[in-house]
Write an enzyme that holds these catalytic residues in place. Structure first.
Site, PDB file in Angstrom:
ATOM      1  N   LYS A 164      78.489   1.350  57.640  1.00  0.00           N
ATOM      2  CA  LYS A 164      79.292   1.773  56.487  1.00  0.00           C
ATOM      3  C   LYS A 164      79.626   3.262  56.542  1.00  0.00           C
ATOM      4  O   LYS A 164      80.455   3.749  55.765  1.00  0.00           O
ATOM      5  CB  LYS A 164      78.558   1.436  55.191  1.00  0.00           C
ATOM      6  N   ASN A 197      74.649  -4.966  58.886  1.00  0.00           N
ATOM      7  CA  ASN A 197      73.766  -5.531  57.872  1.00  0.00           C
ATOM      8  C   ASN A 197      72.558  -6.194  58.518  1.00  0.00           C
ATOM      9  O   ASN A 197      72.648  -6.771  59.596  1.00  0.00           O
ATOM     10  CB  ASN A 197      74.531  -6.563  57.037  1.00  0.00           C
TER      11      ASN A 197
END
Length: 635
Positions: A420, A457
């Site tokens: 991110k 993730n």
């Protein structure tokens, strides 16, 4: 009543001496039968000589079977190796008889009991093999039949009619405690379709439909293909899930216990099996040297990543392991876990990375040589509404620990970052990108090597989508997905932490390590798979609700920023991101200014400074998009 008797019997095994006695009785019986066959089932032979030969035959049989240990096998579990032992023992017996017969005919003074017709010996050999093996298999089959007749049988299919599938079939058949019955094989090989293996038909996947499932009362499918392509596994499981079947998978052969597969090792397919890529394995013997007799400090040690790094480090010959976190309860839990497992020289310290004096005090006291910095705020929507907290922890906390690392001349500092941080659309990602920038600016300043690891993730981590979906399934749904097309890169916690450890060993300072994580996964498909994995149906039992993108969230994540490319390392799955050059003095000054803001500073002002540092930061679905509009008009 019969069930209780069988349960008691199943816990006991026949004495090996009883098995040996049984085998000897079989050998004597077949010896008499061999005489009958040799003389056309007439008693045209000396019964006196036959009776005198029985003790001799019994003695030679005992010697033969003891020499190969065939009597030690558990009859109800008779397998291929036991059969081979029986054949070898029978041949030893026949060989001894032939040699004794030859010698007795050459030396006339030797007793006639050793003189046995060669044809009788050969017939006896064949009968021994037939009756010894047959009797064992009969007892095994009878036991299994009676045992299974009292159980609720579950019909299963095996996907894979090759060697692995046969081994799986044998494991199921030979396990008397299991309640599964194989009713069919499935295979992609057209040459096998329609044929039978052990009288069980081989089907193609398209032939397994709801009618077949209902007619044969099939509940489970066991996938037994070694090194199956993950994409193909995903296709297979999706088709089987759609039929309401449970899917299990056979582990890799290297994980079998002592090289043998047991039914207990066959597990239900997990989400990590459906990542659509090969699991990443790293084996580096240099890791032991990296952590040998060193003091290692981990910030954020109570979190998902920090705690797993702690567990992996605990397996090495470290000098002392320092666990730092400000989450008291979670830190206590990991401390108790280590204590219960008997690990020593582990110190759990409640401290906040924002408190520079406290962190410096810890470094002074324990003098760590390697630091893993995992402390961070990571939840995108929360940080979007709390940019001050994101700056103070993700940037200020990183700056504090990194500066103190330089001051104390530690060997290596490993920063845990995120995908991110790449072309960020939210405050959390942007603050992590600034943390990356800051540690890269410290390259060459002192003796510390600064290394960054960047990955996607993590399955099952605190607050991630998997635990959320599990809770929603427990409550009866619906599962909430923000966008039907949203995708994410996924990796397991062990993979992520192994990358961190490998990076610490591989890095020379200044690198940003990224994984080749394969193709991203649609969260919508992940939700459907989790529903079916839970034994439920989509959408009949649990539906999926589209809620809309959250503040700062983007549909697609990236592993490389604009202007970045990669270079290879010695591991094909690990690359180094080659970042664009920055003005170090300017970046350091802006970061220092940013970390000095106070809690009264307006969020728009904070984010404005962040955007000046990270020009690629474009807010998405956020109140901070107004800053992008102003910047675009100014340009």
């Amino acid at each position: 009543m019969l069930d209780n008797i069988l349960n008691r019997i199943s816990k006991k095994y026949a004495s090996k001496w009883l098995v040996l006695l049984f085998d000897v009785i079989v050998v004597i019986s077949t010896f008499f039968l061999a005489y009958l066959i040799r003389f056309n089932f007439k008693l045209d032979f000396s019964l006196k000589d036959f009776l005198e030969q029985i003790p001799y035959i019994a003695f030679v049989a005992i010697v033969s079977f003891v020499s190969v240990g065939s009597y030690k096998g558990v009859v109800r579990f008779t397998g291929f190796k036991d059969i081979v032992n029986i054949i070898i023992g029978a041949n030893i017996l026949a060989t001894i008889l032939i040699i004794a017969t030859f010698i007795s005919r050459k030396i006339s003074v030797i007793d006639s009991i050793f003189n046995i017709s060669g044809s009788v010996i050969y017939i006896h050999l064949l009968l021994n093999i037939l009756f010894l093996i047959g009797s064992k298999l009969f007892i095994k089959s009878a036991y299994n039949y009676i045992n299974q007749d009292l159980k609720t049988i579950s019909n299963v299919l095996i996907f894979g009619a090759g060697n692995s599938g046969m081994l799986t079939y044998d494991a199921i058949v030979n396990d008397t405690k299991n309640s599964m019955q194989v009713v069919g094989f499935i295979d992609d090989d057209e040459r096998k379709i329609g044929k039978k293996i052990n009288l069980i038909k081989v089907f193609r996947l398209s032939e397994i439909d709801s009618r077949y499932i209902e007619n044969n009362n099939v509940k489970d499918v066991i996938i037994s293909i070694q090194n199956i392509d993950p994409t193909r596994l995903l296709q297979i499981t999706s088709n089987l899930f759609a039929l309401g079947l449970k899917v299990k998978i056979v582990p890799p052969v290297q994980n079998w216990i002592d090289g043998d597969l047991s039914v207990g090792q066959i597990k239900e397919v997990k989400i990590e099996d459906l990542l659509g890529r090969d699991p990443i394995h790293i084996k580096n013997p240099d890791l032991e040297y990296q952590y040998d007799n060193k003091v290692i400090l981990i910030t954020g040690a109570a979190g998902s990543i920090g705690s797993e790094i702690s567990r992996k480090i605990s397996l090495y010959n470290y000098k002392k392991l320092i666990l730092v976190d400000n989450a008291e309860s979670a830190l206590y839990d990991i401390q108790q876990e280590f204590r219960q497992e008997g690990f020593k020289n582990i110190e759990a310290i409640v401290a906040d990375v924002r408190n520079k004096t406290r962190i410096d005090q810890i470094f002074n006291l324990f003098k760590p040589k390697v630091v893993f910095h995992a402390a961070a705020y990571k939840h995108v929507p929360l940080m979007e509404h709390n940019p001050y907290e994101a700056v103070t922890v993700n940037i200020g906390g990183t700056k504090n620990v990194a500066d103190i690392a330089v001051k104390h001349s530690i060997d290596k500092f490993v920063l845990i970052s995120t995908d991110k941080a790449v072309n960020p659309t939210n405050v959390m990602g942007a603050t992590k990108r600034i943390a990356e920038l800051y540690v890269s600016c410290l390259k060459g300043k002192g003796n510390t090597k600064f290394i960054t690891t960047r990955f996607g993730n993590v399955l099952g981590s605190n607050g991630s989508v998997i635990p959320l979906f599990k809770k929603q399934i427990e409550k009866g749904g619906p599962l909430t997905v923000t966008h039907k097309e949203i995708t994410r890169y996924f990796m397991t916690i062990p993979e992520a932490c192994q990358l961190v450890l490998e990076a610490a060993a591989m890095g020379n300072g200044g690198e940003i390590f990224v994984f080749d994580m394969g193709d991203p996964i649609k969260i919508y498909n992940l939700a459907k798979n989790m529903i079916v994995l839970s034994g439920l149906r989509y959408p009949e039992d649990i539906n999926i609700k589209i809620t809309g993108l959250r503040p700062g969230e983007k549909i697609y994540e990236e592993l490389l920023a604009d202007g970045e490319n990669t270079k290879k390392t010695y591991h094909e799955k690990i690359m180094i991101a080659k970042s664009r050059k920055v003005n170090i003095n300017e970046v350091e000054n802006k970061i220092s200014k940013l970390t000095q803001i106070n809690s009264l500073t307006q969020p728009l002002e904070i984010v404005s400074v962040i955007k000046s540092l990270i020009p690629e930061y474009k807010s998405n679905n956020s109140t901070f998009e107004v800053l992008d509009d102003k910047n675009s008009r100014a340009n």
